[in-house]
Design a protein around this motif. Structure first.
Motif, mmCIF file in Angstrom:
data_model
loop_
_atom_site.group_PDB
_atom_site.id
_atom_site.type_symbol
_atom_site.label_atom_id
_atom_site.label_comp_id
_atom_site.label_asym_id
_atom_site.label_seq_id
_atom_site.Cartn_x
_atom_site.Cartn_y
_atom_site.Cartn_z
ATOM 1 N N ALA A 1 0.839 -1.204 0.000
ATOM 2 C CA ALA A 1 0.000 0.000 0.000
ATOM 3 C C ALA A 1 0.872 1.251 0.000
ATOM 4 N N ALA A 2 1.952 1.206 0.790
ATOM 5 C CA ALA A 2 2.843 2.363 0.872
ATOM 6 C C ALA A 2 3.511 2.622 -0.476
ATOM 7 N N VAL A 3 3.961 1.536 -1.118
ATOM 8 C CA VAL A 3 4.614 1.692 -2.422
ATOM 9 C C VAL A 3 3.612 2.239 -3.440
ATOM 10 N N LEU A 4 2.394 1.709 -3.385
ATOM 11 C CA LEU A 4 1.344 2.177 -4.295
ATOM 12 C C LEU A 4 1.112 3.683 -4.106
ATOM 13 N N ALA A 5 0.998 4.094 -2.854
ATOM 14 C CA ALA A 5 0.772 5.515 -2.559
ATOM 15 C C ALA A 5 1.916 6.359 -3.105
ATOM 16 N N ALA A 6 3.145 5.875 -2.889
ATOM 17 C CA ALA A 6 4.311 6.628 -3.361
ATOM 18 C C ALA A 6 4.271 6.756 -4.878
ATOM 19 N N LEU A 7 3.895 5.671 -5.555
ATOM 20 C CA LEU A 7 3.824 5.703 -7.018
ATOM 21 C C LEU A 7 2.767 6.710 -7.492
ATOM 22 N N LEU A 8 1.614 6.678 -6.833
ATOM 23 C CA LEU A 8 0.537 7.586 -7.240
ATOM 24 C C LEU A 8 0.962 9.041 -7.069
ATOM 25 N N VAL A 9 1.584 9.329 -5.922
ATOM 26 C CA VAL A 9 2.045 10.703 -5.683
ATOM 27 C C VAL A 9 3.108 11.088 -6.719
ATOM 28 N N ALA A 10 3.974 10.117 -7.059
ATOM 29 C CA ALA A 10 5.019 10.398 -8.044
ATOM 30 C C ALA A 10 4.409 10.727 -9.408
ATOM 31 N N ILE A 11 3.341 10.002 -9.761
ATOM 32 C CA ILE A 11 2.683 10.265 -11.053
ATOM 33 C C ILE A 11 2.111 11.690 -11.077
ATOM 34 N N ILE A 12 1.440 12.081 -9.964
ATOM 35 C CA ILE A 12 0.891 13.444 -9.882
ATOM 36 C C ILE A 12 2.019 14.470 -9.986
ATOM 37 N N ASN A 13 3.116 14.152 -9.331
ATOM 38 C CA ASN A 13 4.267 15.047 -9.340
ATOM 39 C C ASN A 13 4.768 15.268 -10.768
ATOM 40 N N LEU A 14 4.839 14.173 -11.508
ATOM 41 C CA LEU A 14 5.291 14.236 -12.895
ATOM 42 C C LEU A 14 4.333 15.090 -13.719
ATOM 43 N N LEU A 15 3.042 14.848 -13.506
ATOM 44 C CA LEU A 15 1.992 15.595 -14.201
ATOM 45 C C LEU A 15 2.142 17.094 -13.911
ATOM 46 N N GLN A 16 2.436 17.385 -12.646
ATOM 47 C CA GLN A 16 2.608 18.769 -12.231
ATOM 48 C C GLN A 16 3.784 19.416 -12.964
ATOM 49 N N GLN A 17 4.893 18.691 -13.002
ATOM 50 C CA GLN A 17 6.076 19.251 -13.647
ATOM 51 C C GLN A 17 5.822 19.524 -15.113
#
Lengths: 287, 260
Positions: free
Chosen positions: A262-278
């Protein structure tokens, strides 16, 4: 990116070391207990060996969790009920649906709050109040109520996700849509711009950095919501079900592997949003 | 006087109600601004020079008296896009290129795409920023950003340009240069310009008419018609005529202060 790698790995390594030490310490009681009953004197190396390989340890060692994750992801078919990928997907799908609902709700409410005085006065207190109710208390109610009107499966869980994720989006977007200063608004007034032109040309673009900050919190909250929503459904499927089933049967290794996934999944999701933001902010010339 | 009046104020007053009691930002202002004039408003802070500009732009509402812009109420004039307003800060949108920033008013005013392209080119040339259309604001210096914001105000061909301390935040060298450019621009476009400043040399150098104001309550203490020729090289600022006008402005400001 590369510069960030060394500090990150250092922290991870430190955590693993602490984890091992804690595993030995916490599991030693059971090891001594077993040895005492068998009338064996435990050497330190025996103790370490035992504490790191128990079947139902208080705190499983990192490699035990790692092996369990490997077994339940790579070595199991995805369709298997024991596959973490299967359960992860169940949780992910309701997370994403809930996130989509919550984000849309949040943005719509924020637009309403910024443009309508009555909504400004009335909605925000309710939004805040909604977040003071413990989600663990309200989640079963939502599941039960929706079940009684025939809605089952993905949607009730997604609604719990939405319930948690709309709030940061509302707060962030209200702040973002209000971020243009007096001068910027006056400028548009001198052009005799309409409210909708002010919204599309000034307020919405100004709010983008705020939106992305909120989305990052929102998606993590969404995942928590999805997991919590899986608990009262009788622990059939999803990461939440794995957590609950694990705790029923004292399968600590299973609990920890579900937790870690679950933690890894959350980290991945946040990373995707981060990429989208950039990408978005770069295209807007703001980063 | 056959000149056509563009902005006309009579007994104009504006009182802000604040927690500490009423503040008389403007008190009985009587002023005529004619077509093609370059009018500077000068005075210490709190004298109402910016407020007067904002009233003319319909961004504030007077509490007494009359003001007309192009013979209309300020609200009508604003709705007919009679003026371009340049603020203290450039206020360019960071997510739009310079060209797109200048297009902003054109988009809102529903001007055709091809016309937009042509207008952006023309006003960028006026402020000498031809090569910066595709650049983002952060890639420009403060002076260039302010020029871009002037270009934005010029793009929709309003007859009046209201400028609220547009060069206040810039250093003196850049300011001198922009003042020269502004005079050229004024000559080329023949607009009526109202210019708020707190620099005496700037006011004297630029204006055909200088309105000296004093604070609490905001009043006009002197109106000086400049005798300087329209052709003004920078070194006109050392001429006796220039110094005489600057002296009169300073006297006006001092008189306003002793009143306090």
């Amino acid at each position: 990116m590369r510069k960030a790698l060394i500090p990150v790995l250092t922290v991870v390594a430190a955590l693993v070391v602490i984890w091992y030490v804690a595993a030995v310490a916490l599991n030693s009681a059971w090891a001594y207990n077993k040895a005492g009953r068998a009338n064996i004197e435990l050497t330190f190396s025996d103790l370490v060996k035992d504490t790191l390989s128990q079947e139902k340890p208080r705190l499983p060692a990192p490699h035990q969790v790692g092996i369990e994750i490997w077994k339940t992801t790579v070595e199991k078919k995805i369709t298997s009920k024991r596959s973490l990928v299967y359960h992860g997907w169940i949780t992910l799908s309701s997370t994403l649906l809930g996130f989509a609902i919550g984000t849309s709700m949040g943005i719509l409410l924020a637009v309403g709050i910024v443009h309508n005085r009555a909504m400004d006065m009335s909605v925000m207190p309710w939004a805040i109040a909604s977040q003071t109710i413990p989600i663990l208390a309200i989640a079963p109610m939502i599941i039960v109520v929706l079940n009684s009107i025939g809605i089952q499966g993905l949607l009730p869980k997604a609604i719990i996700s939405a319930y948690l994720s709309f709030f940061p989006v509302v707060v962030g977007m209200v702040k973002g849509l209000r971020s243009p200063d007096r001068m910027e608004l006056d400028l548009l007034k001198t052009y005799n711009a309409t409210r909708s032109e002010t919204f599309w040309k000034l307020r919405l673009p100004s709010s983008m950095p705020y939106l992305f900050a909120s989305l990052k919190i929102g998606i993590a909250a969404s995942l928590v919501g999805a997991i919590v929503g899986e608990l009262p459904t009788g622990a059939v499927q999803g990461l939440g079900a794995r957590l609950l089933a694990g705790s029923y049967y004292g399968q600590t290794i299973q609990i920890w592997s579900a937790l870690l996934s679950a933690a890894v999944l959350a980290a991945l999701l946040v990373a995707i949003i981060n990429l989208l933001q950039q990408v978005t902010l770069k295209r807007m010339g703001m980063a | 006087m056959t000149a056509q009046s563009v902005i006309s104020a009579s007994n104009l007053s504006l009182t802000f109600e604040t927690a500490d009691g009423p503040v008389h930002a403007l008190k009985d202002i009587n002023l005529e601004i004619n077509k093609g004039e370059f009018v500077s408003f000068i005075g210490p802070s709190g004298c109402g020079k910016t407020t007067f500009l904002r009233v003319a732009a319909d961004l504030e509402h007077p509490t007494a008296g009359q003001i007309t812009v192009n013979g209309m109420s300020p609200e009508e004039a604003r709705k007919r896009r009679a003026y371009g307003y340049v603020f203290q800060a450039a206020g360019l949108y960071p997510w739009r290129t310079i060209g797109k920033n200048i297009r902003l008013p054109l988009e809102i005013m529903g001007i055709s795409k091809s016309d937009q392209v042509e207008r952006v080119k023309r006003v960028l040339k006026l402020v000498d920023l031809q090569d910066f259309e595709k650049k983002f604001p952060w890639q420009l210096s403060g002076g260039m950003q302010q020029r871009a914001s002037i270009a934005r105000a010029l793009a929709f061909d309003a007859d009046i340009l209201l400028m609220d301390e547009p060069f206040g935040a810039l250093d003196e060298i850049v300011r001198d240069h922009l003042n020269e450019q502004l005079l050229d621009l004024w000559k080329e476009t023949q607009k009526t310009i109202c210019f708020v400043t707190h620099s005496i040399p700037e006011a004297v150098y630029l204006s055909t008419k200088i309105v000296v104001m004093s604070p609490r309550p905001g009043r006009v203490s002197d109106v000086i018609d400049s005798t300087l020729p329209r052709e003004r090289p920078l070194d006109i600022r050392e001429s006796p005529e220039f110094i005489a006008i600057a002296h009169r402005v300073r006297e006006g400001l001092r008189a306003g202060h002793s009143y306090d």
